[in-house]
Structure formats: structure tokens, C-alpha cells
Design a protein around this motif. Structure first.
Motif, PDB file in Angstrom:
ATOM      1  N   LYS A  78       0.832  -1.201   0.000  1.00  0.00           N
ATOM      2  CA  LYS A  78       0.000   0.000   0.000  1.00  0.00           C
ATOM      3  C   LYS A  78       0.869   1.256   0.000  1.00  0.00           C
ATOM      4  O   LYS A  78       0.616   2.209  -0.757  1.00  0.00           O
ATOM      5  N   ARG A  79       1.903   1.270   0.815  1.00  0.00           N
ATOM      6  CA  ARG A  79       2.779   2.439   0.915  1.00  0.00           C
ATOM      7  C   ARG A  79       3.565   2.638  -0.379  1.00  0.00           C
ATOM      8  O   ARG A  79       3.753   3.780  -0.839  1.00  0.00           O
ATOM      9  N   THR A  80       4.013   1.552  -0.978  1.00  0.00           N
ATOM     10  CA  THR A  80       4.733   1.662  -2.250  1.00  0.00           C
ATOM     11  C   THR A  80       3.841   2.265  -3.324  1.00  0.00           C
ATOM     12  O   THR A  80       4.270   3.157  -4.080  1.00  0.00           O
ATOM     13  N   ASP A 120       1.293   4.219  -2.839  1.00  0.00           N
ATOM     14  CA  ASP A 120       1.048   5.625  -2.496  1.00  0.00           C
ATOM     15  C   ASP A 120       2.219   6.511  -2.904  1.00  0.00           C
ATOM     16  O   ASP A 120       2.035   7.565  -3.533  1.00  0.00           O
ATOM     17  N   VAL A 121       3.430   6.096  -2.552  1.00  0.00           N
ATOM     18  CA  VAL A 121       4.609   6.928  -2.820  1.00  0.00           C
ATOM     19  C   VAL A 121       4.845   7.064  -4.324  1.00  0.00           C
ATOM     20  O   VAL A 121       5.087   8.167  -4.832  1.00  0.00           O
ATOM     21  N   VAL A 122       4.756   5.959  -5.050  1.00  0.00           N
ATOM     22  CA  VAL A 122       5.019   6.005  -6.492  1.00  0.00           C
ATOM     23  C   VAL A 122       3.970   6.853  -7.207  1.00  0.00           C
ATOM     24  O   VAL A 122       4.294   7.751  -7.995  1.00  0.00           O
ATOM     25  N   SER A 123       2.688   6.593  -6.941  1.00  0.00           N
ATOM     26  CA  SER A 123       1.625   7.322  -7.646  1.00  0.00           C
ATOM     27  C   SER A 123       1.602   8.791  -7.261  1.00  0.00           C
ATOM     28  O   SER A 123       1.434   9.670  -8.124  1.00  0.00           O
ATOM     29  N   ALA A 124       1.803   9.113  -5.962  1.00  0.00           N
ATOM     30  CA  ALA A 124       1.807  10.514  -5.540  1.00  0.00           C
ATOM     31  C   ALA A 124       2.988  11.264  -6.147  1.00  0.00           C
ATOM     32  O   ALA A 124       2.849  12.427  -6.560  1.00  0.00           O
ATOM     33  N   SER A 125       4.148  10.626  -6.224  1.00  0.00           N
ATOM     34  CA  SER A 125       5.329  11.279  -6.795  1.00  0.00           C
ATOM     35  C   SER A 125       5.133  11.570  -8.279  1.00  0.00           C
ATOM     36  O   SER A 125       5.461  12.660  -8.768  1.00  0.00           O
ATOM     37  N   LYS A 161      -5.906   4.294   6.626  1.00  0.00           N
ATOM     38  CA  LYS A 161      -5.554   5.688   6.390  1.00  0.00           C
ATOM     39  C   LYS A 161      -6.614   6.367   5.533  1.00  0.00           C
ATOM     40  O   LYS A 161      -7.169   5.755   4.619  1.00  0.00           O
ATOM     41  N   PRO A 162      -6.884   7.625   5.793  1.00  0.00           N
ATOM     42  CA  PRO A 162      -7.801   8.366   4.912  1.00  0.00           C
ATOM     43  C   PRO A 162      -7.160   8.588   3.554  1.00  0.00           C
ATOM     44  O   PRO A 162      -5.940   8.531   3.411  1.00  0.00           O
ATOM     45  N   VAL A 222       0.232  12.614   1.428  1.00  0.00           N
ATOM     46  CA  VAL A 222       0.446  11.197   1.136  1.00  0.00           C
ATOM     47  C   VAL A 222       1.928  10.850   1.289  1.00  0.00           C
ATOM     48  O   VAL A 222       2.287   9.837   1.900  1.00  0.00           O
ATOM     49  N   LEU A 223       2.803  11.688   0.741  1.00  0.00           N
ATOM     50  CA  LEU A 223       4.238  11.424   0.858  1.00  0.00           C
ATOM     51  C   LEU A 223       4.702  11.462   2.307  1.00  0.00           C
ATOM     52  O   LEU A 223       5.617  10.726   2.693  1.00  0.00           O
TER      53      LEU A 223
END
Length: 455
Positions: A269-271, A273-278, A399-400, A364-365
Motif C-alpha cells: 500500500k505504501r509503495t 502511495d509513494v510512487v503514484s503521488a510522486s 488511512k484516509p 500522502v508522501l
């Protein structure tokens, strides 16, 4: 008394273990759907691959091999991807799986002669044709018949919900129950076997009550392999993509932490989030500078900071581009509304395009939010909502998010009733969250910017 022919039919049913006529009638629409899908997959395979072979027999064989790979991939995707995510999502997953399989066939079987352009063209054709076919077939020949055990008013509620949210996959044929004074029912539980033979339902929906318990005993005494039995909460979960709060019990949440729950690790999930948000931040940076410059022309800060409640009840500061007047609340927290009079003209445009939420990518980041999840609520509203809406704080188990299933299926929640309706969708996400679901929600969010802006 029955005839010898009738006795023969009964013996045949006992020998084979099911009613052949009922099975044929129930399976017929699905067989037609599968047959149409097979034809629509085979045709582009033959058109694009057939001319490469001198022999018609080899062309037909190669097209059949490739179409078999696509059909297996599509069938696997239909089983793995939840029904309520929609046919385009399910066909997209199946097409992606098929691309991998077809690429392997082209690599390992000599003589196929498929280059990347041909494979991609084949994938595009399969996706377009199967998506169109599945949507049409579901609405025309693929509806599953539902018999409700309960009151006729409950059957009407289910029928209305299915028409509104169920993508016309189901049709309610009537209600069976022992409740006195219910003139609209089509029979009693004692007549269940006759009604099943007459209506030939695919699903029997058990609502709470003595009628459901009695009906279940009868169904277990004489099981029918072609009919599935389902409870009310699970039906809404399957058909409408939400969990009804009216009949929800605390034991339902065991499904969230059950040993059979599909794993979706924090790392995955965190991966995501970080990739898509970046990536989105990088692409949207020029637009964010323009938006900041336009907001700077008005009085007030460019970025609006607000305290929200996140995972586990922990509070954090959420960032948004300011869309309201500086004196919008004047010290009193107020629910946001769909046509909020406090929004500026520029803010109305930002809200319709959801560009005001771009700064939340930074949240998110930082790890305070996720790309997909329930919308974070303000701490001032939590006590009121917790008292008015059962299980409201269970949405804090994850997480929201910037976007989410509830945001796609429901408009702004401007009161406790709206918050309860959105919670029913948030609980569905809590139960079914996977990487595939997150990707589907992101794709639907992007599509909604053009189809239903402002949702």
C-alpha cells in the motif's frame, strides 16, 4: 398420482443429483454470454494473425490457441475482480493478463510471428469488443433472478437498490414469507419448492426473521445445486458495493481480520502511495504553480490547512488549495455542501476538477494520508457522528485517502444521514481493499473528472 414418465424424471433427477431442466434454464443465459465472448475474442485473433499463415488450418489453429489464452485470462479476471467495479475494469484486468499470456505464446512457440504492434492491437481489440459485449449481455440476457425471503416491502427496497446501484445485474422476482397481512408476496415458505420451480431463481436472499430460518431449513433438507443462498448484508456487498448499516452486526468486522481475508500489506500500500503521488506531483507541478498564482490574486492564503482525524484516531494537518472565502466559517465548523455558497468562483472550478486537492499529495508522501481511502473527517464532527452513526469510527482502521469508493458512489455528506450512507461504502472498501481495487478506484476517479465532474 404421477405417471411412469414422471417417475422416470424423478429417478433421473435423483441419479444425476440435480434437476436437468432447471440447470439448463439457469445456465442458458450464461452459456450464451460465454459463447458470444468466445466469438468476439476469436475473430480479431483470426483477422490479425490468420494472414501470416499459408494454410487455413494453421491460421484457425493459431487463432484458437490465442483466443483460448485470452478467454482463460478474462475468466480469471471475472472471478478475481469484484462485480461492482464494473465490466470495463474486469475486462481491463483480463486483457492485461491476456497480454502477458499471448506474449509468452509468441515468444515460445515458433512461427507465430507476432511483433509488439500486433500484440497491442490485438489487446485493444479484445478489450473493446469484450467490454461492449459484457455490458450489453449483462443488461439483456445475463440478469440473475433473485427471490427474497421476507416481506414484500423489503423485496421492493432490494429491487430499488439494485436498479440504482447494481448495474442491472439482478432482477427481483418477488417475496416469499409468512408475515400476516402481506398481500404483495407471491407465496409462503411452505410453498417455497413450488415457487422455486415456477420462478427458477438464481439467488435466494434471506432477510432476518423467522421466515428466513424456516426457509433455510427447507433448502438444506432438499438442496438445489443450481441455486445459491445469500444473506442481506452479503448481497448488498456483492450487488451494490456497500454494506447496509441497518442490519450490520459487530461480528461482521471479523471478516476484515479473518484468516481468509486477501492480504494487502502495508508495504504494498505504501509503495503504491509513494510512487503514484510522486508521479502525479511531478506532472501536476506546472498546473499547481498556475493555480497558486490565481489564488494569490484574492485575499487570503493560497494553501488552506485544516486538522483532520486519520488512521487510529490520530490527528494531522491536511492541506488544500483554498476554495472558500477567508471568513467562511467564522470560528464555527460547518459541513461542506455540494453547492456551498461560501465557495469563490475560482474555488468552484477547482472543486469541480478536484484540483484543490492536489496539495494532499504532499500529505500522502508524509504518510498522513493514502491515495485511496475514506475521506478524513474533522475532529469537531467525530463525537456527533459517532453517536448518530453506528460503527462510524471503524473507518479509522485504515488511512484516509484523497479519493475513495465512497467519493465515487456518493455526493457530499452534509449531515449525519449522508455520513451514514458514505460509511456504508467506506466499509465495503475496508473489506475489499487490494491493489487492484485501488487501481480501479483511481481509474474511475480520473474518468469521473470528464463524465461527472464535481463528484
Amino acid at each position: 398420482m404421477g405417471t411412469r414418465a414422471d417417475d422416470g424424471v424423478i429417478r433421473a433427477r435423483r441419479w444425476w443429483g440435480f434437476d436437468l431442466a432447471a440447470a439448463a434454464g439457469a445456465a442458458d443465459p450464461r452459456l450464451r454470454t460465454a459463447a458470444g465472448r468466445a466469438v468476439l475474442v476469436w475473430v480479431p485473433c483470426f483477422v490479425l494473425i490468420g494472414p501470416r499463415f499459408a494454410s487455413p488450418a494453421l491460421a484457425i489453429g493459431a487463432a484458437s490457441l490465442l483466443s483460448a489464452v485470452w478467454l482463460v485470462s478474462l475468466r480469471s479476471a471475472f472471478d478475481a475482480v469484484h462485480l461492482t467495479l464494473g465490466e470495463p475494469v474486469r475486462c481491463a484486468v483480463g486483457t492485461a493478463m491476456g497480454l502477458v499470456g499471448v506474449s509468452a505464446v509468441a515468444l515460445w512457440i515458433p512461427g507465430m510471428g507476432m511483433d509488439l504492434t500486433t500484440i497491442l492491437a490485438l489487446g485493444a481489440a479484445v478489450f473493446a469488443l469484450t467490454t461492449t459485449w459484457e455490458v450489453v449481455a449483462r443488461r439483456v440476457v445475463g440478469r440473475r433472478r433473485v427471490l427474497v425471503v421476507g416481506t414484500s416491502s423489503r423485496a421492493e427496497e432490494v429491487a430499488a437498490a439494485v436498479e440504482l446501484e447494481g448495474h442491472a445485474y439482478f432482477t427481483v422476482v418477488g417475496a416469499v414469507g409468512d408475515e400476516p397481512g402481506d398481500a404483495a408476496r407471491i407465496g409462503t415458505v411452505d410453498e417455497l419448492s413450488r415457487i422455486i420451480d415456477l420462478q427458477r431463481p438464481d439467488l435466494i436472499l434471506l432477510t432476518d426473521g423467522e421466515s428466513s430460518t424456516k426457509a433455510l431449513d427447507r433448502l438444506l433438507a432438499v438442496p438445489r445445486s443450481s441455486i445459491k443462498v445469500i444473506g442481506l448484508a452479503h448481497f448488498f456487498d456483492h450487488a451494490c458495493g456497500r454494506i447496509p448499516l441497518e442490519d450490520l452486526k459487530a461480528s461482521w468486522f471479523m471478516s476484515v481480520i479473518h484468516v481468509w481475508q486477501r492480504p494487502y500489506s502495508r508495504f504494498a500500500k505504501r509503495t503504491f502511495d509513494v510512487v503514484s503521488a510522486s508521479v502525479v506531483l511531478l506532472l501536476a507541478a506546472p498546473f499547481m504553480l498556475v493555480i497558486a498564482g490565481l489564488i494569490r490574486l484574492t485575499s487570503g492564503p493560497v494553501v488552506y490547512r485544516q486538522t483532520r482525524v486519520g488512521e487510529g484516531g490520530l490527528q494531522f494537518t491536511m492541506h488544500k488549495f483554498r476554495t472558500m472565502r477567508v471568513d467562511a466559517e467564522d470560528g464555527l465548523p460547518i459541513f461542506a455542501q455540494k453547492q456551498d455558497p461560501r465557495v469563490t468562483r475560482l474555488g468552484r472550478l477547482l472543486r469541480r476538477t478536484h484540483a484543490d486537492e492536489l496539495p494532499q499529495l504532499w500529505d500522502v508522501l508524509k504518510g498522513d494520508m493514502s491515495v485511496v481511502g475514506p475521506r478524513p473527517e474533522r475532529p469537531e464532527f467525530i463525537p456527533m457522528l459517532e453517536e448518530a452513526v453506528p460503527f462510524f469510527t471503524r473507518r479509522l482502521l485504515v488511512k484516509p485517502g484523497i479519493t475513495g469508493w465512497a467519493q465515487l458512489r456518493h455526493d457530499y455528506a452534509s449531515d449525519c444521514e449522508g455520513a451514514a450512507e458514505k460509511l456504508s461504502y467506506d466499509l465495503w472498501y475496508l473489506r475489499h481493499r487490494t491493489l487492484a481495487v485501488d487501481l480501479a478506484i483511481c481509474a474511475k476517479t480520473f474518468a469521473s473528472l470528464f463524465v461527472r465532474p464535481g463528484r
